[in-house]
Design a protein around this motif. Sequence first.
Motif, PDB file in Angstrom:
ATOM      1  N   ASP A 124       0.878  -1.214  -0.114  1.00  0.00           N
ATOM      2  CA  ASP A 124       0.533   0.122   0.357  1.00  0.00           C
ATOM      3  C   ASP A 124       1.006   0.734   0.252  1.00  0.00           C
ATOM      4  O   ASP A 124       1.018   2.258   0.636  1.00  0.00           O
ATOM      5  N   GLY A 125       2.369   1.316  -1.006  1.00  0.00           N
ATOM      6  CA  GLY A 125       2.438   2.411  -0.843  1.00  0.00           C
ATOM      7  C   GLY A 125       3.913   2.647   0.291  1.00  0.00           C
ATOM      8  O   GLY A 125       4.514   3.469  -0.075  1.00  0.00           O
ATOM      9  N   GLU A 126       3.497   1.636   0.873  1.00  0.00           N
ATOM     10  CA  GLU A 126       4.741   2.276   2.338  1.00  0.00           C
ATOM     11  C   GLU A 126       5.598   0.537   2.748  1.00  0.00           C
ATOM     12  O   GLU A 126       5.261  -0.307   1.874  1.00  0.00           O
ATOM     13  N   VAL A 127       6.904   0.963   2.747  1.00  0.00           N
ATOM     14  CA  VAL A 127       8.051  -0.040   2.772  1.00  0.00           C
ATOM     15  C   VAL A 127       7.387  -0.515   4.224  1.00  0.00           C
ATOM     16  O   VAL A 127       7.836   0.173   5.222  1.00  0.00           O
ATOM     17  N   ILE A 128       7.313  -2.080   4.078  1.00  0.00           N
ATOM     18  CA  ILE A 128       7.598  -2.616   5.273  1.00  0.00           C
ATOM     19  C   ILE A 128       8.857  -3.752   4.983  1.00  0.00           C
ATOM     20  O   ILE A 128       9.182  -3.789   6.311  1.00  0.00           O
ATOM     21  N   GLY A 129       9.662  -3.626   4.325  1.00  0.00           N
ATOM     22  CA  GLY A 129      10.591  -4.160   4.472  1.00  0.00           C
ATOM     23  C   GLY A 129      12.004  -4.365   3.879  1.00  0.00           C
ATOM     24  O   GLY A 129      11.410  -3.531   2.479  1.00  0.00           O
ATOM     25  N   VAL A 130      13.269  -5.047   3.390  1.00  0.00           N
ATOM     26  CA  VAL A 130      14.237  -4.200   2.147  1.00  0.00           C
ATOM     27  C   VAL A 130      14.488  -6.509   2.294  1.00  0.00           C
ATOM     28  O   VAL A 130      14.797  -6.299   2.978  1.00  0.00           O
ATOM     29  N   LEU A 131      14.778  -6.028   0.591  1.00  0.00           N
ATOM     30  CA  LEU A 131      15.915  -7.418   0.579  1.00  0.00           C
ATOM     31  C   LEU A 131      17.048  -7.251   0.230  1.00  0.00           C
ATOM     32  O   LEU A 131      17.152  -5.917  -0.358  1.00  0.00           O
ATOM     33  N   ASP A 132      18.258  -7.375   1.079  1.00  0.00           N
ATOM     34  CA  ASP A 132      19.066  -7.073   0.777  1.00  0.00           C
ATOM     35  C   ASP A 132      20.460  -8.347  -0.011  1.00  0.00           C
ATOM     36  O   ASP A 132      20.270  -9.364   0.599  1.00  0.00           O
ATOM     37  N   VAL A 133      20.884  -8.008  -1.144  1.00  0.00           N
ATOM     38  CA  VAL A 133      21.948  -9.268  -1.751  1.00  0.00           C
ATOM     39  C   VAL A 133      23.161  -8.641  -1.453  1.00  0.00           C
ATOM     40  O   VAL A 133      23.518  -7.308  -2.028  1.00  0.00           O
ATOM     41  N   ASP A 134      24.207  -9.349  -0.510  1.00  0.00           N
ATOM     42  CA  ASP A 134      25.909  -8.776  -1.049  1.00  0.00           C
ATOM     43  C   ASP A 134      26.344  -9.792  -1.737  1.00  0.00           C
ATOM     44  O   ASP A 134      25.860 -11.056  -2.235  1.00  0.00           O
ATOM     45  N   SER A 135      27.327  -9.100  -2.067  1.00  0.00           N
ATOM     46  CA  SER A 135      28.383  -9.876  -3.218  1.00  0.00           C
ATOM     47  C   SER A 135      30.025 -10.178  -1.981  1.00  0.00           C
ATOM     48  O   SER A 135      30.448  -8.763  -1.778  1.00  0.00           O
ATOM     49  N   ASP A 136      30.179 -11.147  -2.455  1.00  0.00           N
ATOM     50  CA  ASP A 136      32.340 -10.973  -2.002  1.00  0.00           C
ATOM     51  C   ASP A 136      33.491 -10.233  -3.332  1.00  0.00           C
ATOM     52  O   ASP A 136      33.801 -10.442  -3.067  1.00  0.00           O
TER      53      ASP A 136
END
Length: 159
Positions: A124-136
């Motif tokens: 509903d337009g609100e950020v409820i979380g984030v996906l974080d992907v890291d690389s070495d």
Amino acid sequence: MAEELHISTSTDKIEKYESLIPQIEALISGESDMVANLANISAALRYGMDFFWVGFYMVKEDQLVLGPFQGPIACTRINKGKGVCGSVWEKGITAVVPNVDEYPGHIACSSDSKSEIVVPIKKDGEVIGVLDVDSDQLESFDDIDQKYLERLMDSLSKN
Ligand code: SME
């Protein structure tokens, strides 16, 4: 529900995503529990794309709190506006970071992380979380990763 992923052996990133993303969408479509879906998405991306670290930070009151992830242990809480994740929460748009050492305020959970992409999850337009992907490795992420990971987060929030 398919309980086994077919992991493409292609070296082409687009082909890998084209094979993997529909499988993950099918996997989460039959399940309404958010934690179960975040857990399976983390594992599917970690093993399907061979990422170093994949995980979620979810908005809980005034902080991001570590959710399901795959990879080395990580920081548990991030304030709004802090680091890449806190900034994506504040701005509501994806961040592609080619070199974490050049990102002012980057939060180093692992000294092995060299580049990163963070995608907001919106409801509903609100950020409820984030996906974080890291690389070495440096410069691992680009607009291809952004396109497929944003599509996946869109499917997750519409689920
Ligand atoms: N680097 C992130 C913190 C989370 S870890 O990478 C898992 C940031 O700067 O927000």
